[in-house]
Each structure stands twice: as C-alpha cells, then as structure tokens.
Design a protein around this motif. Structure first.
Motif, PDB file in Angstrom:
ATOM      1  N   GLY A  86      45.376  17.339  40.877  1.00  0.00           N
ATOM      2  CA  GLY A  86      44.180  17.366  40.034  1.00  0.00           C
ATOM      3  C   GLY A  86      43.702  18.781  39.800  1.00  0.00           C
ATOM      4  O   GLY A  86      44.444  19.742  39.996  1.00  0.00           O
ATOM      5  N   ILE A  87      42.461  18.899  39.367  1.00  0.00           N
ATOM      6  CA  ILE A  87      41.875  20.200  39.060  1.00  0.00           C
ATOM      7  C   ILE A  87      41.232  20.775  40.317  1.00  0.00           C
ATOM      8  O   ILE A  87      40.425  20.121  40.961  1.00  0.00           O
ATOM      9  CB  ILE A  87      40.788  20.086  37.967  1.00  0.00           C
ATOM     10  CG1 ILE A  87      41.295  19.349  36.742  1.00  0.00           C
ATOM     11  CG2 ILE A  87      40.234  21.463  37.621  1.00  0.00           C
ATOM     12  CD1 ILE A  87      42.398  20.021  35.999  1.00  0.00           C
ATOM     13  N   ARG A  88      41.604  21.991  40.659  1.00  0.00           N
ATOM     14  CA  ARG A  88      41.008  22.699  41.776  1.00  0.00           C
ATOM     15  C   ARG A  88      40.394  23.987  41.255  1.00  0.00           C
ATOM     16  O   ARG A  88      40.755  24.459  40.174  1.00  0.00           O
ATOM     17  CB  ARG A  88      42.049  23.037  42.853  1.00  0.00           C
ATOM     18  CG  ARG A  88      42.670  21.814  43.528  1.00  0.00           C
ATOM     19  CD  ARG A  88      41.623  21.032  44.312  1.00  0.00           C
ATOM     20  NE  ARG A  88      42.195  19.962  45.085  1.00  0.00           N
ATOM     21  CZ  ARG A  88      42.349  18.708  44.658  1.00  0.00           C
ATOM     22  NH1 ARG A  88      42.003  18.382  43.442  1.00  0.00           N
ATOM     23  NH2 ARG A  88      42.853  17.778  45.430  1.00  0.00           N
ATOM     24  N   GLY A  89      39.503  24.574  42.021  1.00  0.00           N
ATOM     25  CA  GLY A  89      38.842  25.799  41.595  1.00  0.00           C
ATOM     26  C   GLY A  89      38.734  26.795  42.715  1.00  0.00           C
ATOM     27  O   GLY A  89      37.849  26.679  43.561  1.00  0.00           O
ATOM     28  N   PRO A  90      39.616  27.797  42.749  1.00  0.00           N
ATOM     29  CA  PRO A  90      39.448  28.829  43.772  1.00  0.00           C
ATOM     30  C   PRO A  90      38.106  29.522  43.603  1.00  0.00           C
ATOM     31  O   PRO A  90      37.591  29.635  42.497  1.00  0.00           O
ATOM     32  CB  PRO A  90      40.617  29.781  43.520  1.00  0.00           C
ATOM     33  CG  PRO A  90      41.106  29.492  42.147  1.00  0.00           C
ATOM     34  CD  PRO A  90      40.712  28.087  41.831  1.00  0.00           C
ATOM     35  N   ASP A  91      37.542  29.974  44.701  1.00  0.00           N
ATOM     36  CA  ASP A  91      36.245  30.644  44.666  1.00  0.00           C
ATOM     37  C   ASP A  91      36.313  31.963  43.901  1.00  0.00           C
ATOM     38  O   ASP A  91      35.337  32.373  43.276  1.00  0.00           O
ATOM     39  CB  ASP A  91      35.734  30.899  46.082  1.00  0.00           C
ATOM     40  CG  ASP A  91      35.371  29.608  46.789  1.00  0.00           C
ATOM     41  OD1 ASP A  91      34.673  28.777  46.170  1.00  0.00           O
ATOM     42  OD2 ASP A  91      35.787  29.422  47.943  1.00  0.00           O
ATOM     43  N   ALA A  92      37.439  32.627  43.966  1.00  0.00           N
ATOM     44  CA  ALA A  92      37.659  33.878  43.244  1.00  0.00           C
ATOM     45  C   ALA A  92      39.145  33.960  42.923  1.00  0.00           C
ATOM     46  O   ALA A  92      39.963  33.284  43.556  1.00  0.00           O
ATOM     47  CB  ALA A  92      37.226  35.073  44.089  1.00  0.00           C
ATOM     48  N   ALA A  93      39.474  34.774  41.942  1.00  0.00           N
ATOM     49  CA  ALA A  93      40.874  34.895  41.546  1.00  0.00           C
ATOM     50  C   ALA A  93      41.083  36.188  40.773  1.00  0.00           C
ATOM     51  O   ALA A  93      40.131  36.798  40.280  1.00  0.00           O
ATOM     52  CB  ALA A  93      41.281  33.705  40.686  1.00  0.00           C
ATOM     53  N   TRP A  94      42.338  36.584  40.670  1.00  0.00           N
ATOM     54  CA  TRP A  94      42.735  37.669  39.778  1.00  0.00           C
ATOM     55  C   TRP A  94      43.969  37.202  39.028  1.00  0.00           C
ATOM     56  O   TRP A  94      44.915  36.680  39.630  1.00  0.00           O
ATOM     57  CB  TRP A  94      43.042  38.960  40.538  1.00  0.00           C
ATOM     58  CG  TRP A  94      43.422  40.067  39.582  1.00  0.00           C
ATOM     59  CD1 TRP A  94      42.559  40.886  38.906  1.00  0.00           C
ATOM     60  CD2 TRP A  94      44.737  40.436  39.171  1.00  0.00           C
ATOM     61  NE1 TRP A  94      43.261  41.743  38.092  1.00  0.00           N
ATOM     62  CE2 TRP A  94      44.604  41.484  38.240  1.00  0.00           C
ATOM     63  CE3 TRP A  94      46.010  39.977  39.484  1.00  0.00           C
ATOM     64  CZ2 TRP A  94      45.697  42.089  37.626  1.00  0.00           C
ATOM     65  CZ3 TRP A  94      47.101  40.574  38.882  1.00  0.00           C
ATOM     66  CH2 TRP A  94      46.940  41.628  37.966  1.00  0.00           C
ATOM     67  N   ILE A  95      43.925  37.365  37.699  1.00  0.00           N
ATOM     68  CA  ILE A  95      45.037  36.970  36.855  1.00  0.00           C
ATOM     69  C   ILE A  95      45.408  38.131  35.944  1.00  0.00           C
ATOM     70  O   ILE A  95      44.530  38.789  35.367  1.00  0.00           O
ATOM     71  CB  ILE A  95      44.704  35.692  36.041  1.00  0.00           C
ATOM     72  CG1 ILE A  95      45.940  35.173  35.302  1.00  0.00           C
ATOM     73  CG2 ILE A  95      43.527  35.910  35.110  1.00  0.00           C
ATOM     74  CD1 ILE A  95      45.776  33.769  34.743  1.00  0.00           C
ATOM     75  N   SER A  96      46.699  38.412  35.842  1.00  0.00           N
ATOM     76  CA  SER A  96      47.166  39.500  34.980  1.00  0.00           C
ATOM     77  C   SER A  96      46.994  39.096  33.520  1.00  0.00           C
ATOM     78  O   SER A  96      46.946  37.910  33.185  1.00  0.00           O
ATOM     79  CB  SER A  96      48.640  39.805  35.268  1.00  0.00           C
ATOM     80  OG  SER A  96      49.459  38.717  34.864  1.00  0.00           O
ATOM     81  N   ASP A  97      46.912  40.110  32.660  1.00  0.00           N
ATOM     82  CA  ASP A  97      46.804  39.841  31.226  1.00  0.00           C
ATOM     83  C   ASP A  97      48.019  39.055  30.734  1.00  0.00           C
ATOM     84  O   ASP A  97      47.884  38.130  29.931  1.00  0.00           O
ATOM     85  CB  ASP A  97      46.681  41.156  30.442  1.00  0.00           C
ATOM     86  CG  ASP A  97      45.384  41.893  30.747  1.00  0.00           C
ATOM     87  OD1 ASP A  97      44.380  41.228  31.120  1.00  0.00           O
ATOM     88  OD2 ASP A  97      45.367  43.135  30.614  1.00  0.00           O
ATOM     89  N   ALA A  98      49.207  39.419  31.230  1.00  0.00           N
ATOM     90  CA  ALA A  98      50.428  38.733  30.806  1.00  0.00           C
ATOM     91  C   ALA A  98      50.399  37.248  31.205  1.00  0.00           C
ATOM     92  O   ALA A  98      50.729  36.375  30.393  1.00  0.00           O
ATOM     93  CB  ALA A  98      51.658  39.416  31.401  1.00  0.00           C
ATOM     94  N   ARG A  99      49.996  36.956  32.431  1.00  0.00           N
ATOM     95  CA  ARG A  99      49.949  35.557  32.867  1.00  0.00           C
ATOM     96  C   ARG A  99      48.851  34.801  32.125  1.00  0.00           C
ATOM     97  O   ARG A  99      49.038  33.651  31.752  1.00  0.00           O
ATOM     98  CB  ARG A  99      49.731  35.453  34.371  1.00  0.00           C
ATOM     99  CG  ARG A  99      49.716  33.983  34.828  1.00  0.00           C
ATOM    100  CD  ARG A  99      49.727  33.812  36.293  1.00  0.00           C
ATOM    101  NE  ARG A  99      50.985  34.273  36.838  1.00  0.00           N
ATOM    102  CZ  ARG A  99      51.392  33.996  38.067  1.00  0.00           C
ATOM    103  NH1 ARG A  99      50.654  33.255  38.868  1.00  0.00           N
ATOM    104  NH2 ARG A  99      52.530  34.469  38.514  1.00  0.00           N
TER     105      ARG A  99
END
Length: 181
Positions: A86-99
């Motif tokens: 299902g849908i989960r939500g990490p408290d914080a994250a970092w995602i690259s522009d490419a991803r």
C-alpha cells in the motif's frame, strides 16, 4: 458446484495504489482529517496522529540537513510512496532530479526516493520499522535511515539492508546525531 464470487483482483499493486490514492486525495472528508493517512495493500485507509513536537523537530532537522548537504535533488518531508503493501510515507526523504522525473505519477511516488528516513516514535515497534525498511528497499530506496528519540541516526544500505552502516554512502557528511536545541 457452488457459485464463484465475482470480485475484482489486484493484479498490479502500483496501478491499484495510484487509483486509490487519486480517489483519497480528491475526497474532501479525507482532506478534513486532522491526521496523517496511508493505505494498506487493499486500499483501506489507515490514520495516524500528527507527530509530536520532538518528532516533528527531528523530521524538520533531517530535511534541513539533506537540503544543505545534497545537490541535484529535492529534500522532502512526508511524501507518499507506493509499496507492495500500500501507500507508505517516510518522515523525510531525498530524491534525485533524475529519479523524480521517472518516479512521480499522479502526485504519488511509484519508485521510492533514494533516501527514506523514519523518525521513531514511542508507538513504533521493531517489527513495524523492519517492515518499513523492507518496503522502502523493495520500492527502490538505496538507503533507509532511522532517527531515534535522542536524535541518533542509523543508516542502512540496500547492499546489506540488515546491517547498520557507519554512515550514508549518498550523504557521508550527514551528522550521526541531531539535536533539538
């Protein structure tokens, strides 16, 4: 021969999660809730209380540090990630522009950010956190970090998800401990 139940099947969890999240996001009664929401693998709504002050403080500190230390991407607080459960939500994250260009679909991440961070609360259990780690790695995360109630950081890498790493590979200068001062 007894009649066969004619019920829809979930044949593509990501497509199911996208459709359900779109439905929930458009529902004014869900928007009016004073709680965070996620779903289980069947699309059932799971509500969680808004985090307390310390939790929110560490969450904010993680996002701030990621914003300062990482380039070519985006530091996020609580983002929705499609997982096999299902849908989960990490408290914080970092995602690259490419991803990010590949991962965002209908305002939902169908691929986990490279770094997913959980800030631990008193209500968390070891089993719950282990499950979240597994789900984020399965959804594509390269690293899963945990921040305990004292601000200590624990890093786990996809190459050895069960073993705690000394530091992050993606953000090696991230502090080992955060302070709410």
């Amino acid at each position: 021969m007894p009649p066969t139940l004619e019920l829809p099947a979930i044949t593509d969890q990501t497509a199911f999660n996208l459709a359900r999240w779109k439905e929930l996001s458009a529902d004014p009664s869900v928007a009016a809730l004073s709680a965070r929401v996620r779903t289980d693998r069947y699309g059932h709504l799971i509500m969680m209380p808004v985090p307390g002050f310390d939790h929110a403080g560490f969450q904010s500190d993680v996002v701030g540090e990621l914003r300062n230390l990482m380039r070519n991407g985006k530091a996020l607080g609580e983002c929705s990630v499609s997982t096999s459960e299902g849908i989960r939500g990490p408290d914080a994250a970092w995602i690259s522009d490419a991803r990010r260009r590949r991962a965002v679909k209908d305002n939902l991440l169908i691929i986990a950010p490279e770094i997913c961070v959980e800030v631990l609360s008193s209500s968390n259990t070891r089993e719950e956190i282990e499950e979240k780690k597994e789900l984020y790695f399965e959804a594509g995360a390269d690293e899963v970090w945990l921040c305990d109630k004292k601000g200590r950081m624990f890093f786990f890498l996809k190459d050895a998800p069960e073993d705690q790493a000394v530091k992050s590979k993606l953000c090696p200068s991230f502090p080992e401990r955060l302070s709410l001062s």
